[in-house]
Motif scaffolding. Structure first.
Motif, mmCIF file in Angstrom:
data_model
loop_
_atom_site.group_PDB
_atom_site.id
_atom_site.type_symbol
_atom_site.label_atom_id
_atom_site.label_comp_id
_atom_site.label_asym_id
_atom_site.label_seq_id
_atom_site.Cartn_x
_atom_site.Cartn_y
_atom_site.Cartn_z
ATOM 1 N N ARG A 6 17.145 2.910 -0.133
ATOM 2 C CA ARG A 6 17.725 3.325 1.144
ATOM 3 C C ARG A 6 16.894 4.434 1.785
ATOM 4 O O ARG A 6 16.616 4.420 2.982
ATOM 5 N N LYS A 7 16.464 5.408 0.988
ATOM 6 C CA LYS A 7 15.651 6.511 1.505
ATOM 7 C C LYS A 7 14.270 6.030 1.924
ATOM 8 O O LYS A 7 13.744 6.469 2.949
ATOM 9 N N VAL A 8 13.686 5.124 1.157
ATOM 10 C CA VAL A 8 12.380 4.568 1.514
ATOM 11 C C VAL A 8 12.480 3.815 2.834
ATOM 12 O O VAL A 8 11.621 3.950 3.711
ATOM 13 N N ALA A 9 13.525 3.022 3.013
ATOM 14 C CA ALA A 9 13.721 2.280 4.263
ATOM 15 C C ALA A 9 13.889 3.239 5.438
ATOM 16 O O ALA A 9 13.365 2.993 6.534
ATOM 17 N N HIS A 10 14.590 4.347 5.232
ATOM 18 C CA HIS A 10 14.776 5.343 6.283
ATOM 19 C C HIS A 10 13.443 5.986 6.679
ATOM 20 O O HIS A 10 13.138 6.137 7.874
ATOM 21 N N ILE A 11 12.631 6.338 5.707
ATOM 22 C CA ILE A 11 11.315 6.936 5.978
ATOM 23 C C ILE A 11 10.420 5.953 6.723
ATOM 24 O O ILE A 11 9.759 6.303 7.696
ATOM 25 N N ARG A 108 -12.042 9.584 2.522
ATOM 26 C CA ARG A 108 -10.921 8.662 2.724
ATOM 27 C C ARG A 108 -10.055 8.664 1.469
ATOM 28 O O ARG A 108 -10.570 8.619 0.350
ATOM 29 N N ILE A 109 -8.745 8.770 1.685
ATOM 30 C CA ILE A 109 -7.807 8.783 0.566
ATOM 31 C C ILE A 109 -6.582 7.941 0.917
ATOM 32 O O ILE A 109 -6.265 7.743 2.087
ATOM 33 N N ARG A 110 -5.903 7.450 -0.118
ATOM 34 C CA ARG A 110 -4.647 6.734 0.051
ATOM 35 C C ARG A 110 -3.534 7.773 0.142
ATOM 36 O O ARG A 110 -3.494 8.715 -0.652
ATOM 37 N N ILE A 111 -2.643 7.604 1.100
ATOM 38 C CA ILE A 111 -1.505 8.502 1.260
ATOM 39 C C ILE A 111 -0.261 7.672 1.513
ATOM 40 O O ILE A 111 -0.339 6.465 1.717
ATOM 41 N N GLY A 112 0.881 8.320 1.492
ATOM 42 C CA GLY A 112 2.112 7.665 1.874
ATOM 43 C C GLY A 112 2.982 7.286 0.700
ATOM 44 O O GLY A 112 2.758 7.705 -0.435
ATOM 45 N N LEU A 113 3.976 6.478 0.985
ATOM 46 C CA LEU A 113 4.936 6.054 -0.029
ATOM 47 C C LEU A 113 4.234 5.309 -1.149
ATOM 48 O O LEU A 113 3.399 4.457 -0.915
ATOM 49 N N GLY A 114 4.579 5.661 -2.374
ATOM 50 C CA GLY A 114 4.016 4.972 -3.525
ATOM 51 C C GLY A 114 2.817 5.662 -4.138
ATOM 52 O O GLY A 114 2.258 5.151 -5.088
ATOM 53 N N VAL A 115 2.376 6.802 -3.616
ATOM 54 C CA VAL A 115 1.227 7.496 -4.196
ATOM 55 C C VAL A 115 1.616 8.038 -5.566
ATOM 56 O O VAL A 115 2.689 8.571 -5.766
ATOM 57 N N ALA A 117 2.138 7.459 -9.763
ATOM 58 C CA ALA A 117 2.370 6.484 -10.817
ATOM 59 C C ALA A 117 3.025 5.202 -10.305
ATOM 60 O O ALA A 117 2.896 4.154 -10.914
ATOM 61 N N THR A 118 3.716 5.267 -9.159
ATOM 62 C CA THR A 118 4.450 4.102 -8.678
ATOM 63 C C THR A 118 3.615 3.151 -7.848
ATOM 64 O O THR A 118 4.027 2.029 -7.600
ATOM 65 N N GLY A 119 2.459 3.548 -7.371
ATOM 66 C CA GLY A 119 1.649 2.650 -6.557
ATOM 67 C C GLY A 119 0.521 3.370 -5.858
ATOM 68 O O GLY A 119 0.362 4.573 -5.978
ATOM 69 N N PRO A 120 -0.263 2.611 -5.073
ATOM 70 C CA PRO A 120 -1.452 3.184 -4.451
ATOM 71 C C PRO A 120 -1.236 3.854 -3.097
ATOM 72 O O PRO A 120 -2.176 4.339 -2.519
ATOM 73 N N GLY A 121 -0.043 3.872 -2.550
ATOM 74 C CA GLY A 121 0.165 4.431 -1.215
ATOM 75 C C GLY A 121 0.184 3.325 -0.184
ATOM 76 O O GLY A 121 -0.304 2.231 -0.428
ATOM 77 N N ASN A 122 0.715 3.603 0.999
ATOM 78 C CA ASN A 122 0.852 2.537 1.987
ATOM 79 C C ASN A 122 -0.031 2.708 3.222
ATOM 80 O O ASN A 122 0.130 1.995 4.193
ATOM 81 N N ARG A 123 -0.964 3.667 3.206
ATOM 82 C CA ARG A 123 -1.905 3.828 4.317
ATOM 83 C C ARG A 123 -3.114 4.640 3.864
ATOM 84 O O ARG A 123 -3.099 5.256 2.810
ATOM 85 N N TRP A 124 -4.176 4.607 4.685
ATOM 86 C CA TRP A 124 -5.400 5.357 4.422
ATOM 87 C C TRP A 124 -5.486 6.519 5.392
ATOM 88 O O TRP A 124 -5.221 6.356 6.572
#
Length: 132
Positions: A6-11, A108-115, A117-124
């Protein structure tokens, strides 16, 4: 504290509203032999060190950032192995790139949701230096 769905969807909904009407298209230029041009849509661009609208001059002002522009690209962007520069134009041709503002990639770095242990991030996030 981990985020639930729910919080991820809100963000993500808030980020979509922020991006609305502020995106543009840039061109990645790559290659050492034949040069290739790749247009990337849905990018956010922020200039640093520019004179803001309504300011007559900035005599004596010092830019505090070690880069000239900050670019946020979608997470699905694949960077070419031999990236030469990024051009601020929507047309992926040699003539359009020559006329456009051109920038060298500093970082250049990966940022955003999922950075993490959970994932690579959702944007550069890309830091750029303007080529004169």
């Amino acid at each position: 504290m981990p985020l639930d769905s729910r919080k991820v969807a809100h963000i993500e909904a808030n980020r979509a509203r922020i991006r609305e009407g502020r995106t543009e298209t840039v061109v990645l230029v790559s290659g050492t032999g034949p040069v290739t041009y790749q247009a990337i849509t849905d990018c956010l661009w922020q200039d640093f060190g520019q004179v803001p609208a309504g300011v007559a001059n900035r005599a004596g002002a010092v830019t505090r950032k070690p880069w000239d522009a900050l670019l946020v690209l979608p997470g699905s962007t694949s960077f070419p192995a031999r990236l030469i520069l990024i051009a601020r134009t929507a047309t992926a041709t040699a003539a359009a790139v020559q006329r456009a503002e051109r920038y060298r990639v500093l970082d250049r770095i990966r940022i955003g949701l999922g950075v993490g242990a959970t994932g690579p991030g959702n944007r550069w996030q890309v830091k750029l230096r303007r080529l004169k």
